[in-house]
Design a protein around this motif. Structure first.
Motif, PDB file in Angstrom:
ATOM      1  N   LEU A   1      -7.417   2.543   1.345  1.00  0.00           N
ATOM      2  CA  LEU A   1      -6.231   2.993   0.615  1.00  0.00           C
ATOM      3  C   LEU A   1      -5.932   2.080  -0.566  1.00  0.00           C
ATOM      4  O   LEU A   1      -5.525   2.530  -1.634  1.00  0.00           O
ATOM      5  CB  LEU A   1      -5.017   3.008   1.549  1.00  0.00           C
ATOM      6  CG  LEU A   1      -4.983   4.145   2.547  1.00  0.00           C
ATOM      7  CD1 LEU A   1      -3.901   3.897   3.584  1.00  0.00           C
ATOM      8  CD2 LEU A   1      -4.732   5.461   1.842  1.00  0.00           C
TER       9      LEU A   1
ATOM     10  N   ARG B   1      -8.863   1.434   7.225  1.00  0.00           N
ATOM     11  CA  ARG B   1      -8.135   2.415   6.406  1.00  0.00           C
ATOM     12  C   ARG B   1      -7.416   1.740   5.251  1.00  0.00           C
ATOM     13  O   ARG B   1      -7.387   2.247   4.130  1.00  0.00           O
ATOM     14  CB  ARG B   1      -7.121   3.170   7.263  1.00  0.00           C
ATOM     15  CG  ARG B   1      -7.751   4.196   8.186  1.00  0.00           C
ATOM     16  CD  ARG B   1      -6.696   4.964   8.962  1.00  0.00           C
ATOM     17  NE  ARG B   1      -5.990   4.100   9.887  1.00  0.00           N
ATOM     18  CZ  ARG B   1      -4.690   3.881   9.844  1.00  0.00           C
ATOM     19  NH1 ARG B   1      -3.942   4.468   8.920  1.00  0.00           N
ATOM     20  NH2 ARG B   1      -4.124   3.085  10.719  1.00  0.00           N
ATOM     21  N   LEU B   2      -6.843   0.578   5.522  1.00  0.00           N
ATOM     22  CA  LEU B   2      -6.114  -0.129   4.471  1.00  0.00           C
ATOM     23  C   LEU B   2      -7.062  -0.524   3.338  1.00  0.00           C
ATOM     24  O   LEU B   2      -6.710  -0.437   2.160  1.00  0.00           O
ATOM     25  CB  LEU B   2      -5.453  -1.377   5.058  1.00  0.00           C
ATOM     26  CG  LEU B   2      -4.100  -1.767   4.494  1.00  0.00           C
ATOM     27  CD1 LEU B   2      -3.170  -0.578   4.488  1.00  0.00           C
ATOM     28  CD2 LEU B   2      -3.503  -2.890   5.318  1.00  0.00           C
TER      29      LEU B   2
ATOM     30  N   SER C   1       0.651   4.422  -0.153  1.00  0.00           N
ATOM     31  CA  SER C   1       0.477   5.631   0.640  1.00  0.00           C
ATOM     32  C   SER C   1       0.476   5.322   2.136  1.00  0.00           C
ATOM     33  O   SER C   1       0.453   6.240   2.937  1.00  0.00           O
ATOM     34  CB  SER C   1      -0.800   6.367   0.218  1.00  0.00           C
ATOM     35  OG  SER C   1      -1.828   5.453  -0.031  1.00  0.00           O
ATOM     36  N   SER C   2       0.488   4.050   2.501  1.00  0.00           N
ATOM     37  CA  SER C   2       0.625   3.716   3.912  1.00  0.00           C
ATOM     38  C   SER C   2       2.103   3.729   4.300  1.00  0.00           C
ATOM     39  O   SER C   2       2.969   3.641   3.437  1.00  0.00           O
ATOM     40  CB  SER C   2       0.061   2.328   4.202  1.00  0.00           C
ATOM     41  OG  SER C   2      -1.267   2.228   3.791  1.00  0.00           O
TER      42      SER C   2
ATOM     43  N   ARG D   1      -1.092  -8.081  12.160  1.00  0.00           N
ATOM     44  CA  ARG D   1      -1.860  -7.007  12.794  1.00  0.00           C
ATOM     45  C   ARG D   1      -2.622  -7.487  14.023  1.00  0.00           C
ATOM     46  O   ARG D   1      -2.723  -6.788  15.018  1.00  0.00           O
ATOM     47  CB  ARG D   1      -2.810  -6.375  11.786  1.00  0.00           C
ATOM     48  CG  ARG D   1      -3.798  -7.355  11.182  1.00  0.00           C
ATOM     49  CD  ARG D   1      -4.607  -6.741  10.072  1.00  0.00           C
ATOM     50  NE  ARG D   1      -5.600  -7.689   9.592  1.00  0.00           N
ATOM     51  CZ  ARG D   1      -5.366  -8.604   8.660  1.00  0.00           C
ATOM     52  NH1 ARG D   1      -4.190  -8.665   8.073  1.00  0.00           N
ATOM     53  NH2 ARG D   1      -6.318  -9.447   8.293  1.00  0.00           N
TER      54      ARG D   1
ATOM     55  N   GLU E   1      -7.403  -2.029   9.484  1.00  0.00           N
ATOM     56  CA  GLU E   1      -7.975  -2.771   8.363  1.00  0.00           C
ATOM     57  C   GLU E   1      -8.913  -1.874   7.552  1.00  0.00           C
ATOM     58  O   GLU E   1      -8.944  -1.922   6.326  1.00  0.00           O
ATOM     59  CB  GLU E   1      -8.743  -3.996   8.882  1.00  0.00           C
ATOM     60  CG  GLU E   1      -7.845  -5.000   9.603  1.00  0.00           C
ATOM     61  CD  GLU E   1      -8.599  -6.241  10.058  1.00  0.00           C
ATOM     62  OE1 GLU E   1      -9.843  -6.221  10.028  1.00  0.00           O
ATOM     63  OE2 GLU E   1      -7.942  -7.226  10.440  1.00  0.00           O
TER      64      GLU E   1
ATOM     65  N   SER F   1       0.872  -1.162   0.000  1.00  0.00           N
ATOM     66  CA  SER F   1       0.000   0.000   0.000  1.00  0.00           C
ATOM     67  C   SER F   1       0.912   1.216   0.000  1.00  0.00           C
ATOM     68  O   SER F   1       1.520   1.546   1.007  1.00  0.00           O
ATOM     69  CB  SER F   1      -0.896  -0.007   1.232  1.00  0.00           C
ATOM     70  OG  SER F   1      -1.661   1.173   1.264  1.00  0.00           O
TER      71      SER F   1
END
Lengths: 556, 356
Positions: free
Chosen positions: B222, B218-219, A385-386, A397, B216, A383
């Motif tokens: 994105l 936000r991902l 922009s992460s 996570r 999760e 990702s």
């Protein structure tokens, strides 16, 4: 037009760069330092160097794409200079010709868009340079290799005096690479200047007339291809006088010695003689063999009435590196999706460690023990922009959750541990898109390998990486295999497959043609299988039923 | 990453607002016969007394909730274009619940009515999420269509079967006195909605940026492909954000009734849903960014209204000024959404076809 008979030194330069210096103020990087370079007409000039050596920046300046720099770019009269960038961008919903003629649309007498003229001149150009791209295809349906060829044709539409190609063969198979080289030679013979940015030394030796090596933003040396050899070039690129010996060679490159391995030239991994890994199974059904960790049974994939994959059978054993190769467009991307759970087959079974996935999603496949390094690193694999850290913790996570809250301290220490182990040059809090290609791939690797999964699928793991980075990836693959991890390596790079894989399965038009083991793993055989020569001989295939975009002539 | 970094794009937004204000002043000077008074009313009016200040803060609280409702959807990469209808329909169901439960104590009746309102909004918006999950229909279109269809139905119900016979207005009956939220700055409309809004913004910030689920969430917004690849149940992050977005709009509708109007009037939600989108965009989809964004909007809105009351500033001029502000702000915000280049959330929408 200049004749090729003029001695090279008397040809007026197509373009001259004088004392070019470029600093990127945003990160204060001195990308190019006082570089002077002549790009001569009628010459193929290879610009080589590791990632970040400043090749692309320098050529962007030559093509007028970077406005601010120090130094001079000189050329005679009105010259057209076109740069084909590394990942060509298209408007996905538009057809190829619409993308390429944007801004130079031919018009009818009434001032309307003349589609036919555009398509015709495009097809004529594609025919002249033997680059097979369908003008009416929607850009989003182009494969990476086709997109590259299309972008090259887009540049050729402008009839450039100087054509610069930035890693044009990264997404290409051997076949397409040969087409691109043919186009480059034809341009050169017509008196144009061609610049090839690459780090594939074999290609450089094959196609270029002159080579300039860059390192850390400086020109290390400029020399004629005839006067050099891959050993010298790689030494110049790396900038260290490494010891060289025949057994160190892979891909025609010099293998760098890493601390622990130094002094043991004999143990340099030749896949057959690799110690630690179990012998590749020759008879999968023999009772002494371990259970396969990954299995495909009679997989068929059909989309929109097109058969994409047909009757695929595959068994992967622990510690084995199973190579799958083929020319792109022959199903490599679909088998990647099947192996990773990204697409659901129409029939057939996938077994991961003997278990059937309940659904065909990456989520379920991962739970059953799969890790996966995708071809598409920019969208699927990361990702952008992460932050780098957010990219690293994707699979872990849940572990950082405490009553639902994300424990940032734990995730930061996890990430920096990964960063150290894989030697990633990055600021963890910065967005992923600030990373170089090599570091990005390392982030993806570190994340996937942190899971200690028993099965890992690698797809084109060294695309676009300089050789130090790809060496690193290859070492990682071999280490995993020595640890007993089952590895599927999908790659259209024959050299990569040859040097790593225990067994090689070659795809042609959605099916496996043959599995090559032991001494059968020969470059020429693979090449022929990729082009379907054996299939065509044995099955006397109907020519008219073929839809492929590539020619079927035997090469060499 | 825990916060979106302050960068030059914020300056661009500020400059755009300043530009809009400059145009406003020019318009006032050009059109008004008493330009000085108009400018003063416009800029200082909102702070000139308790009534105006309270009302401005009340507008702020409403916009903060609807803006947040949009922001949470945007964060997950889904669009809820039906905020307007969701606010309106939920206001009606909340009102009706309040009227039906008039015999209950307020501590029970009001929360139940608000929950009914939230559920109404959640269902209306959630449908679009579900449709996209099941059939890959564009939730941007369906949420707009469904919510737009709700508006005339609510209009009819208020004017027709649910009309307050005792009044001549186009309104439902008013909720019982005990159910009305207390006034904070009487005689203005300001009520505890302000605290609820601030609480929600803080909670949303923590949920989005400090929790695993928020990660999760936000991902998925994105880069949905990446999220799916990583084993995130991306289908859930289409339906859930729409449900939450609808619920927040429903809550706004309910609070608008119990805090401000005590009944559902025809067309009383005008602009809450649409302005919520603008607020969310100015806020850069950040829950805490909603505070200045909603404040700026509320201030300009109140200024125009006060100038209208006190000077020859006409209603049309007020509309024009609002349009100018909207234009400047969106012009500055929308390109920023594409600053990320190829991989921003809008581009992600176009590439999402393959996965849900």
């Amino acid at each position: 037009m200049l004749e090729r008979t003029i001695p090279a030194d008397e040809i007026p330069p197509g373009m001259e760069l004088r004392h070019i210096t470029k600093r990127y103020p945003e990160n204060d990087v001195l990308a190019v330092r006082d570089v002077s370079l002549k790009l001569r007409s009628g010459e193929i000039h290879a610009l080589i160097g590791e990632n970040g050596a400043g090749k692309s920046t320098l050529m962007k300046i030559a093509a007028g794409l970077l406005p601010s720099y120090d130094g001079e770019v000189c050329f005679k009269g009105a010259q057209v200079c076109r740069l084909v960038q590394q990942h060509p961008q298209f408007i996905p919903q538009h057809q190829v010709w619409e993308n390429l003629f944007l801004g130079i649309e031919p018009r009818t007498r009434w001032g309307l868009l003349d589609q036919d003229a555009a398509v015709q001149s495009f097809s004529a150009l594609a025919g002249r340079y033997a680059l097979p791209v369908a003008p009416r295809m929607r850009a989003e349906r182009l494969s990476a290799a086709q997109a590259q060829l299309a972008a090259i044709l887009g540049a050729l539409l402008h009839d450039p005096d100087i054509l610069i190609l930035d890693e044009p063969t990264a997404p290409c198979s051997d076949h397409e690479t040969a087409l691109v080289f043919g186009m480059m030679r034809s341009l050169r013979d017509n008196g144009r200047a061609v610049v090839l940015i690459t780090h594939k030394l074999r290609e450089v030796m094959e196609v270029s007339d002159r080579i300039t090596v860059m390192r850390h933003g400086r020109v290390v040396k400029s020399l004629l291809t005839a006067d050099t050899n891959p050993g010298e070039l790689s030494a110049l690129m790396i900038g260290e006088d490494c010891q060289r010996s025949e057994s160190d060679r892979r891909f025609g490159f010099v293998r760098r010695e890493f601390g622990t391995q130094s002094g043991s030239h004999e143990s340099v991994p030749e896949p057959v003689a690799r110690s630690g890994a179990p012998t590749p199974p020759t008879q999968p059904d023999s009772p002494t063999q371990p259970e396969p960790v990954f299995e495909l049974r009679n997989i068929n994939l059909v989309r929109r009435g097109r058969v994409l994959l047909e009757r695929l059978e595959l068994r992967l054993y622990p510690g084995e590196i199973l190579g799958i190769t083929g020319i792109r467009e022959n199903g490599l991307e679909y088998i990647e999706d099947i192996l990773s759970g990204s697409a659901e087959p129409n029939s057939g079974e996938v077994l991961i460690q003997g278990q059937r996935p309940s659904r065909y999603t990456p989520r379920v496949f991962r739970k059953l023990g799969l890790a996966y390094i995708p071809t598409d690193r920019l969208i699927r694999g990361a990702s952008l922009s992460s932050s780098v850290e957010d990219n690293m913790i994707l699979l872990e996570r849940k572990r950082f959750g405490r009553a639902g809250l994300l424990n940032r301290r734990a995730s930061a220490s996890f990430s920096s541990a990964l960063q150290q182990r894989f030697g990633i040059t990055a600021v963890l809090g910065k967005p992923m898109h600030t990373l170089s290609g090599g570091n990005m791939q390392k982030v993806i690797l570190s994340r996937e390998l942190s899971q200690n999964s028993p099965v890992v699928v690698f797809s084109e793991p060294s695309w676009g990486l300089d050789f130090r980075s790809s060496e690193r990836v290859h070492e990682e693959i071999q280490r995993l295999s020595a640890d007993g991890v089952g590895i599927v390596l999908i790659s259209s790079d024959i050299d990569e497959i040859l040097s790593l894989a225990d067994r090689i399965m070659v795809m042609y038009k959605g099916s496996f043609t043959r599995t090559l083991e032991g001494n059968d793993r020969v470059r020429d055989t693979i090449g022929e299988l990729m082009l379907g020569l054996e299939v065509e001989q044995t099955s006397a295939a109907h020519e008219d039923s073929r839809q492929s975009t590539f020619t079927k002539e035997p090469r060499q | 990453m825990s916060r979106s970094q302050p960068d030059s794009s914020i300056m661009v937004t500020v400059a755009a607002i300043a530009g809009a204000l400059a145009v406003t002043v020019l318009l006032l000077i050009a059109v008004s016969s008493t330009p000085q008074a108009a400018v003063r009313a416009f800029f200082i009016g909102p702070f000139s007394n308790r009534f105006y200040l309270g009302n401005m803060l009340n507008v702020f609280s409403m916009l903060a909730i609807t803006g947040l409702g949009m922001a949470v959807a945007f964060r997950a990469g889904v669009f809820n274009l039906g905020g307007e209808g969701q606010v309106y329909a939920s206001a009606l169901t909340a009102t009706m619940t309040g009227l039906a439960l008039a015999s209950l104590p307020a501590v029970l009746g009001v929360p139940i009515a608000l929950v009914v309102g939230m559920m109404t909004g959640a269902v209306i918006a959630g449908l679009s999420g579900l449709f996209r999950y099941l059939w890959d229909t564009d939730e941007l279109i369906t949420s707009f269509l469904i919510a737009s269809a709700c508006i005339p139905i609510v209009d009819y119900l208020i004017v027709g079967p649910l009309n307050d016979q005792a009044s001549n207005l186009l309104t439902t009956e008013r909720v019982p006195l005990a159910f009305r939220l207390p006034r904070l700055l009487a005689p203005s409309h300001l009520n505890p909605t302000l605290f609820i809004a601030l609480l929600l913004l803080g909670a949303a910030y923590i949920a989005l940026f400090r929790t695993v689920r928020g990660y999760e969430w936000r991902l998925s917004g994105l880069n949905r492909q990446f999220a799916r690849y990583g084993g995130i149940h991306t289908g859930a992050y289409i339906v859930l954000p729409m449900l939450l977005s609808g619920a927040l709009h429903g809550l706004a509708g309910g609070l608008f009734v119990f805090g401000t109007h005590y009944a559902t009037l025809v067309g009383f939600s005008a602009g809450l849903g649409w302005n919520g989108i603008a607020v969310a965009l100015i806020a850069k989809r950040h829950p805490l960014g909603v505070i200045p964004a909603a404040a700026a909007f509320a201030y300009l809105e109140s200024g125009a209204r006060i100038a209208m009351l006190h000077t020859d500033f006409t209603f049309e001029l007020g509309t024009i000024i609002r349009a100018v502000i909207f234009l400047f702000v969106t012009a500055s915000v929308v390109p920023q959404l594409q600053v990320g280049g190829r991989f921003n959330w809008i581009a992600a929408r176009f590439s999402r076809k393959e996965q849900t």
